[in-house]
Design a protein around this motif. Structure first.
Motif, PDB file in Angstrom:
ATOM      1  N   GLU A 127      72.451  52.072 -30.170  1.00  0.00           N
ATOM      2  CA  GLU A 127      72.318  50.621 -30.288  1.00  0.00           C
ATOM      3  C   GLU A 127      73.617  49.917 -29.922  1.00  0.00           C
ATOM      4  O   GLU A 127      73.610  48.875 -29.259  1.00  0.00           O
ATOM      5  CB  GLU A 127      71.915  50.246 -31.716  1.00  0.00           C
ATOM      6  CG  GLU A 127      71.676  48.744 -31.883  1.00  0.00           C
ATOM      7  CD  GLU A 127      71.227  48.385 -33.279  1.00  0.00           C
ATOM      8  OE1 GLU A 127      70.933  47.193 -33.518  1.00  0.00           O
ATOM      9  OE2 GLU A 127      71.170  49.289 -34.136  1.00  0.00           O
ATOM     10  N   LYS A 128      74.748  50.506 -30.314  1.00  0.00           N
ATOM     11  CA  LYS A 128      76.043  49.904 -30.003  1.00  0.00           C
ATOM     12  C   LYS A 128      76.263  49.833 -28.500  1.00  0.00           C
ATOM     13  O   LYS A 128      76.723  48.808 -27.967  1.00  0.00           O
ATOM     14  CB  LYS A 128      77.157  50.717 -30.666  1.00  0.00           C
ATOM     15  CG  LYS A 128      78.541  50.109 -30.452  1.00  0.00           C
ATOM     16  CD  LYS A 128      79.629  50.971 -31.095  1.00  0.00           C
ATOM     17  CE  LYS A 128      81.000  50.345 -30.850  1.00  0.00           C
ATOM     18  NZ  LYS A 128      82.100  51.196 -31.397  1.00  0.00           N
ATOM     19  N   ALA A 129      75.927  50.918 -27.802  1.00  0.00           N
ATOM     20  CA  ALA A 129      76.097  50.938 -26.341  1.00  0.00           C
ATOM     21  C   ALA A 129      75.158  49.929 -25.680  1.00  0.00           C
ATOM     22  O   ALA A 129      75.548  49.213 -24.738  1.00  0.00           O
ATOM     23  CB  ALA A 129      75.827  52.341 -25.808  1.00  0.00           C
ATOM     24  N   TRP A 130      73.930  49.849 -26.182  1.00  0.00           N
ATOM     25  CA  TRP A 130      72.952  48.920 -25.623  1.00  0.00           C
ATOM     26  C   TRP A 130      73.403  47.469 -25.797  1.00  0.00           C
ATOM     27  O   TRP A 130      73.348  46.665 -24.862  1.00  0.00           O
ATOM     28  CB  TRP A 130      71.599  49.147 -26.278  1.00  0.00           C
ATOM     29  CG  TRP A 130      70.529  48.201 -25.834  1.00  0.00           C
ATOM     30  CD1 TRP A 130      69.964  47.196 -26.554  1.00  0.00           C
ATOM     31  CD2 TRP A 130      69.883  48.172 -24.555  1.00  0.00           C
ATOM     32  NE1 TRP A 130      69.017  46.535 -25.819  1.00  0.00           N
ATOM     33  CE2 TRP A 130      68.939  47.126 -24.591  1.00  0.00           C
ATOM     34  CE3 TRP A 130      70.005  48.936 -23.402  1.00  0.00           C
ATOM     35  CZ2 TRP A 130      68.123  46.812 -23.500  1.00  0.00           C
ATOM     36  CZ3 TRP A 130      69.196  48.633 -22.312  1.00  0.00           C
ATOM     37  CH2 TRP A 130      68.284  47.584 -22.363  1.00  0.00           C
ATOM     38  N   LEU A 131      73.885  47.157 -26.997  1.00  0.00           N
ATOM     39  CA  LEU A 131      74.353  45.793 -27.261  1.00  0.00           C
ATOM     40  C   LEU A 131      75.607  45.457 -26.458  1.00  0.00           C
ATOM     41  O   LEU A 131      75.846  44.289 -26.123  1.00  0.00           O
ATOM     42  CB  LEU A 131      74.640  45.619 -28.755  1.00  0.00           C
ATOM     43  CG  LEU A 131      73.412  45.676 -29.683  1.00  0.00           C
ATOM     44  CD1 LEU A 131      73.837  45.600 -31.143  1.00  0.00           C
ATOM     45  CD2 LEU A 131      72.434  44.554 -29.346  1.00  0.00           C
ATOM     46  N   ALA A 132      76.392  46.475 -26.128  1.00  0.00           N
ATOM     47  CA  ALA A 132      77.600  46.241 -25.333  1.00  0.00           C
ATOM     48  C   ALA A 132      77.276  46.034 -23.861  1.00  0.00           C
ATOM     49  O   ALA A 132      77.912  45.215 -23.173  1.00  0.00           O
ATOM     50  CB  ALA A 132      78.563  47.420 -25.491  1.00  0.00           C
ATOM     51  N   VAL A 133      76.266  46.754 -23.376  1.00  0.00           N
ATOM     52  CA  VAL A 133      75.996  46.718 -21.939  1.00  0.00           C
ATOM     53  C   VAL A 133      75.116  45.536 -21.530  1.00  0.00           C
ATOM     54  O   VAL A 133      75.192  45.062 -20.387  1.00  0.00           O
ATOM     55  CB  VAL A 133      75.359  48.059 -21.488  1.00  0.00           C
ATOM     56  CG1 VAL A 133      73.847  48.070 -21.736  1.00  0.00           C
ATOM     57  CG2 VAL A 133      75.662  48.345 -20.031  1.00  0.00           C
ATOM     58  N   CYS A 134      74.290  45.029 -22.451  1.00  0.00           N
ATOM     59  CA  CYS A 134      73.370  43.936 -22.092  1.00  0.00           C
ATOM     60  C   CYS A 134      74.079  42.685 -21.567  1.00  0.00           C
ATOM     61  O   CYS A 134      73.713  42.166 -20.503  1.00  0.00           O
ATOM     62  CB  CYS A 134      72.471  43.587 -23.279  1.00  0.00           C
ATOM     63  SG  CYS A 134      71.067  44.708 -23.465  1.00  0.00           S
TER      64      CYS A 134
END
Length: 377
Positions: A127-134
């Motif tokens: 989730e952290k990576a997803w929220l960072a990349v969006c």
């Protein structure tokens, strides 16, 4: 050599001559009735009638001062003829500086992605990576949408600079504000693509986003994550085609120029390619002429001219049927490379690399070995 002009509406080569402005001996589209040579003398006669005799133009294509024009890139203002298009283009150029500044500050989500990939069962890291990349992909979408806008802008400028009422020299001499804007687009394109090439995070972030989006779709998670899907799957596919090349903005510029030629069938392709070659040669001559360089108020103007020269060479190479490096090219490639190599060591290495690695025909058999050798070292 003597040349006679008589204008005739019904002559099939009227348009060819008016638009290419080439010497009749080299223009194969002239009909036999319009062109003949005497056997005993170098005499060319051309009979082309046009009802009203508007203008007779003859320029020696090999004249040493053909490209001897000072373009005031620093303070030129649009003429009344240019103003309408100039205003439209200027708005896009203003936005281009925002785009350029943004991509130059792009740091990516490399560490978050690395942690997520290394720990595939850790939902918190995913989730952290997803929220960072969006949000980063949202920025990449902005660049992509700007590229589409840039394509229309290039069309507008080419319509002004390649029309049939003036020769390439006359266009660039009398419409310097639009010439400057085209130069600024080339300058932006080179800077954007150079930044993209040296920042692997751009491609890595987008690839991770697409993989995650595909996984979410397969797991039917896209509805619950809908608010965070800043780019749809369809949009992601289109963006992927844009970011795949090493130089995406240059590709857009080349395709826009090619499309301009194909959609304006009333204009011979030479109208566009001759305009491009004239741009490159004018920029080269300006740098080679000490009195012109002395008129620059900004120390960066010289480098700007060099970038524009290189940008036009690359663009010409992508859109011209035989490219920029062949012997028949209208660009004095040897002199262009020479003027680059005469600059301060390290200052223009990126431009030399652009010629080496982003041109289309450098390694073709039609490229003279001397040119290849000049760019080899």
């Amino acid at each position: 050599m003597l040349i006679y002009f008589l204008y005739d509406d019904n002559c099939i080569c009227t348009r060819s001559f008016a638009r290419t402005n080439r010497r009749f001996g080299e223009n194969k589209r002239l009909c036999k009735e319009c062109l003949f040579r005497s056997t005993g003398h170098q005499l060319i006669k051309c009979h082309i009638t046009m009802g009203n005799l508007l203008k007779i133009l003859w320029r020696d294509e090999n004249a040493p001062n053909k490209y001897d024009i000072f373009v005031d890139f620093e303070s030129v203002q649009p003429t009344g003829e240019e103003k309408e298009v100039w205003k439209k283009v200027q708005a896009v150029l203003t936005e281009s500086q925002t785009i350029l500044q943004d991509i130059q500050q792009y740091t990516g989500a490399t560490e978050d992605i690395k942690q997520a990939i290394s720990n595939p069962t850790n939902d918190a890291l995913q989730e952290k990576a997803w929220l960072a990349v969006c949000p980063l992909v949202g920025r990449l979408k902005t660049y992509f949408e700007f590229a589409n806008k840039l394509e229309h802008t290039v069309h507008d400028l080419l319509e002004v600079l390649c029309s049939i009422d003036k020769t390439p020299r006359e266009h660039l001499e009398t419409q310097q504000a639009c010439f400057k804007q085209f130069a600024q687009i080339l300058d932006f394109v080179l800077k954007f693509d150079d930044t993209k090439m040296i920042n692997p995070s751009i491609q890595n972030d987008f690839s991770y986003y697409r993989r995650t989006l595909s996984r979410m779709k397969m797991a039917n998670e896209d509805e619950s994550q809908g608010n965070e899907n800043v780019v749809s799957n369809e949009m992601a596919n289109r963006m992927s085609l844009f970011y795949a090349p090493a130089t995406p903005m240059l590709k857009v510029l080349g395709e826009a120029t090619t499309k301009f030629v194909s959609t304006h069938k009333e204009l011979p392709v030479e109208n566009t390619t001759d305009c491009l070659s004239t741009m490159a040669n004018i920029c080269r001559v300006m740098i080679e002429t000490p009195e012109y360089v002395a008129r620059f108020q900004n120390s960066e103007t010289k480098l700007f001219c060099l970038r524009v020269m290189v940008g036009v060479i690359i663009l010409y190479d992508h859109v011209h049927p035989v490219g920029a490096f062949a012997k028949s090219s209208n660009i004095d490639i040897k002199s262009c490379i020479k003027v680059l190599k005469e600059q301060e060591a390290g200052r223009v290495e990126g431009l030399l690399n652009a010629l080496r690695y982003t041109t289309k025909t450098l390694n073709e058999e039609t490229t003279p070995k001397t040119i290849k050798a000049m760019l080899a070292g």
